[in-house]
Design a protein around this motif. Sequence first.
Motif, PDB file in Angstrom:
ATOM      1  N   GLY A 135       0.890  -1.063  -0.003  1.00 35.46           N
ATOM      2  CA  GLY A 135      -0.069  -0.118   0.159  1.00 35.46           C
ATOM      3  C   GLY A 135       0.789   1.090  -0.145  1.00 35.46           C
ATOM      4  N   THR A 136       0.258   2.480   0.475  1.00 31.47           N
ATOM      5  CA  THR A 136       1.288   3.672   0.390  1.00 31.47           C
ATOM      6  C   THR A 136       1.059   4.050   1.819  1.00 31.47           C
ATOM      7  N   VAL A 137       1.914   4.911   2.223  1.00 31.80           N
ATOM      8  CA  VAL A 137       2.040   5.439   3.589  1.00 31.80           C
ATOM      9  C   VAL A 137       1.151   6.838   3.567  1.00 31.80           C
ATOM     10  N   TRP A 138       0.986   7.285   4.587  1.00 33.48           N
ATOM     11  CA  TRP A 138       0.381   8.735   4.662  1.00 33.48           C
ATOM     12  C   TRP A 138       1.131   9.730   3.882  1.00 33.48           C
ATOM     13  N   HIS A 139       0.476  10.671   2.939  1.00 33.34           N
ATOM     14  CA  HIS A 139       1.283  11.426   2.522  1.00 33.34           C
ATOM     15  C   HIS A 139       0.252  12.558   2.144  1.00 33.34           C
ATOM     16  N   THR A 140       1.090  13.764   1.773  1.00 30.16           N
ATOM     17  CA  THR A 140       0.303  15.062   1.282  1.00 30.16           C
ATOM     18  C   THR A 140       1.109  15.881   0.646  1.00 30.16           C
ATOM     19  N   SER A 141       0.780  16.917  -0.147  1.00 35.21           N
ATOM     20  CA  SER A 141       1.672  17.888  -0.965  1.00 35.21           C
ATOM     21  C   SER A 141       1.981  18.639   0.199  1.00 35.21           C
ATOM     22  N   PRO A 142       3.158  19.617  -0.203  1.00 33.75           N
ATOM     23  CA  PRO A 142       3.580  20.853   0.478  1.00 33.75           C
ATOM     24  C   PRO A 142       2.551  21.472   1.118  1.00 33.75           C
ATOM     25  N   PRO A 143       2.525  22.370   2.117  1.00 34.84           N
ATOM     26  CA  PRO A 143       1.660  23.293   2.805  1.00 34.84           C
ATOM     27  C   PRO A 143       1.669  24.484   1.711  1.00 34.84           C
ATOM     28  N   SER A 144       0.263  24.901   1.630  1.00 33.55           N
ATOM     29  CA  SER A 144       0.293  26.353   1.227  1.00 33.55           C
ATOM     30  C   SER A 144       0.907  27.570   1.378  1.00 33.55           C
ATOM     31  N   ARG A 145       1.430  28.402   0.614  1.00 38.08           N
ATOM     32  CA  ARG A 145       2.129  29.612   1.126  1.00 38.08           C
ATOM     33  C   ARG A 145       0.936  30.760   1.004  1.00 38.08           C
ATOM     34  N   LEU A 146      -0.093  30.236   0.653  1.00 34.18           N
ATOM     35  CA  LEU A 146      -1.284  31.528   0.499  1.00 34.18           C
ATOM     36  C   LEU A 146      -2.117  31.118   1.737  1.00 34.18           C
ATOM     37  N   VAL A 147      -2.804  32.105   1.949  1.00 36.55           N
ATOM     38  CA  VAL A 147      -3.970  31.981   2.984  1.00 36.55           C
ATOM     39  C   VAL A 147      -5.075  31.359   2.658  1.00 36.55           C
ATOM     40  N   SER A 148      -5.396  31.397   1.317  1.00 34.52           N
ATOM     41  CA  SER A 148      -6.709  30.840   0.886  1.00 34.52           C
ATOM     42  C   SER A 148      -5.972  29.313   0.562  1.00 34.52           C
ATOM     43  N   ALA A 149      -6.859  28.424   0.541  1.00 29.22           N
ATOM     44  CA  ALA A 149      -6.711  26.990   0.227  1.00 29.22           C
ATOM     45  C   ALA A 149      -8.005  26.454  -0.726  1.00 29.22           C
ATOM     46  N   PRO A 150      -7.608  25.467  -1.610  1.00 31.04           N
ATOM     47  CA  PRO A 150      -6.434  24.699  -1.936  1.00 31.04           C
ATOM     48  C   PRO A 150      -5.546  25.544  -2.760  1.00 31.04           C
TER      49      PRO A 150
ATOM     50  N   HIS B 135      -6.190  21.239   6.919  1.00 29.95           N
ATOM     51  CA  HIS B 135      -5.975  22.442   7.831  1.00 29.95           C
ATOM     52  C   HIS B 135      -4.753  22.458   8.763  1.00 29.95           C
ATOM     53  N   ARG B 136      -4.572  21.032   8.950  1.00 26.80           N
ATOM     54  CA  ARG B 136      -3.370  21.142   9.859  1.00 26.80           C
ATOM     55  C   ARG B 136      -2.029  21.608   9.554  1.00 26.80           C
ATOM     56  N   PRO B 137      -1.154  22.116  10.295  1.00 26.47           N
ATOM     57  CA  PRO B 137       0.255  22.825   9.971  1.00 26.47           C
ATOM     58  C   PRO B 137       1.137  21.722   9.493  1.00 26.47           C
ATOM     59  N   ASP B 138       1.036  20.765  10.448  1.00 22.78           N
ATOM     60  CA  ASP B 138       2.283  19.540  10.363  1.00 22.78           C
ATOM     61  C   ASP B 138       1.944  18.655   9.221  1.00 22.78           C
ATOM     62  N   ARG B 139       2.720  17.812   8.597  1.00 28.48           N
ATOM     63  CA  ARG B 139       2.644  16.666   7.686  1.00 28.48           C
ATOM     64  C   ARG B 139       2.385  15.249   8.472  1.00 28.48           C
ATOM     65  N   PRO B 140       1.766  14.427   7.747  1.00 24.44           N
ATOM     66  CA  PRO B 140       1.417  13.296   8.296  1.00 24.44           C
ATOM     67  C   PRO B 140       2.714  12.199   8.342  1.00 24.44           C
ATOM     68  N   PRO B 141       2.818  11.449   9.425  1.00 23.72           N
ATOM     69  CA  PRO B 141       3.707  10.438   9.447  1.00 23.72           C
ATOM     70  C   PRO B 141       3.882   9.509   8.320  1.00 23.72           C
ATOM     71  N   ALA B 142       5.225   9.300   7.912  1.00 26.88           N
ATOM     72  CA  ALA B 142       5.411   8.417   6.767  1.00 26.88           C
ATOM     73  C   ALA B 142       5.159   6.995   7.037  1.00 26.88           C
ATOM     74  N   ALA B 143       3.919   6.504   7.583  1.00 29.14           N
ATOM     75  CA  ALA B 143       3.552   5.267   7.894  1.00 29.14           C
ATOM     76  C   ALA B 143       2.216   5.076   7.627  1.00 29.14           C
ATOM     77  N   ASP B 144       1.902   3.817   7.839  1.00 24.98           N
ATOM     78  CA  ASP B 144       0.625   3.403   7.287  1.00 24.98           C
ATOM     79  C   ASP B 144      -0.434   2.958   8.622  1.00 24.98           C
ATOM     80  N   ASP B 145      -0.053   3.357   9.649  1.00 27.19           N
ATOM     81  CA  ASP B 145      -0.758   3.124  10.978  1.00 27.19           C
ATOM     82  C   ASP B 145      -2.164   3.920  10.689  1.00 27.19           C
ATOM     83  N   PRO B 146      -3.219   3.321  11.263  1.00 26.81           N
ATOM     84  CA  PRO B 146      -4.449   4.100  11.198  1.00 26.81           C
ATOM     85  C   PRO B 146      -4.667   5.192  12.066  1.00 26.81           C
ATOM     86  N   PHE B 147      -5.690   6.045  11.625  1.00 33.46           N
ATOM     87  CA  PHE B 147      -5.965   7.319  12.623  1.00 33.46           C
ATOM     88  C   PHE B 147      -7.616   6.985  12.810  1.00 33.46           C
ATOM     89  N   ASP B 148      -7.809   7.461  14.498  1.00 33.24           N
ATOM     90  CA  ASP B 148      -9.148   7.350  14.556  1.00 33.24           C
ATOM     91  C   ASP B 148      -9.984   7.897  13.819  1.00 33.24           C
TER      92      ASP B 148
END
Length: 199
Positions: free
Chosen positions: A38-53, A80-93
Motif C-alpha cells: 500500500g502507500t504511507v500517509w502523504h500530502t503535498s507541501p503546505p500552502s504559502r497562501l492564506v486561501s486553500a487549496p 487545515h493542519r500545519p504539520d505533515r502526516p507520519p510516513a507510516a500506514d498506522d490507522p487514525f481514529d
Amino acid sequence: MIPLLSFGLADTVRCLLGPRIVLRNSNVRVTRPRTGDGTVWHTSPPSRLVSAPTVIACLIYLDAADEQTGPLLMVPGSHHRPDRPPAADDPFDDQVTIQVQPGEVVLMDAALWHRGGTNHSERARRLLTLQLSSIFMPEFNFEPSLPSADYQRLLEQARSSEDEPLLELLGHGGLNPISARYWPHRRRTDDSLPRGRHC
C-alpha cells in the motif's frame, strides 16, 4: 494528458484554483496483486497562501480500489493542519475509507492526508495521478524527469495550434511561474522545460 484534454479536469480545477494553473506532476501508480503493498500517509507541501487549496490532486482509477485491492483512506479536515502526516500506514481514529470503481475520478485538496490501502487481492490496483496547482506554488520535491516523446509531440501540437490553455498547463503559456508575468505571445525557440512541468 488525455484526461486533461478530453474530460474537462483542467476546467474543473480552474473553477477551484483560479484561471492560472499548471500541471505540477503526473504519474501512474501500480499496486501489484498478492503483495500486501500500500502507500504511507502523504500530502503535498503546505500552502504559502492564506486561501486553500493551492494544489488539486486528480486520482483517476483504472481498477477498483476496494477492501481487497486496497481502498483510498483519508483523514477529513487534515488539510487545515500545519504539520505533515507520519510516513507510516498506522490507522487514525478519524480516518475514512473510500471505495472507488474503475473509471471514477477523485478530486481533492492535495494537502489532505491520504494513502492507498494494502492490496491482498488477486488483482492489481492502477491509477493515474495528476497534480494541478496555482502557478504560485513552489516546485515539487520529486526527482526531475526528462520529457517523454509523447509530451514533446503534445507541446509541438499546442504550439502550432496556439492552444494557450494547454500551453499554460504544460508550463509554456499563460503566466510564467517564476516571474508571474505573461509569456511573450510568440513561438518560443528554445525547448527548455520548466522543472516538473512535464509528464
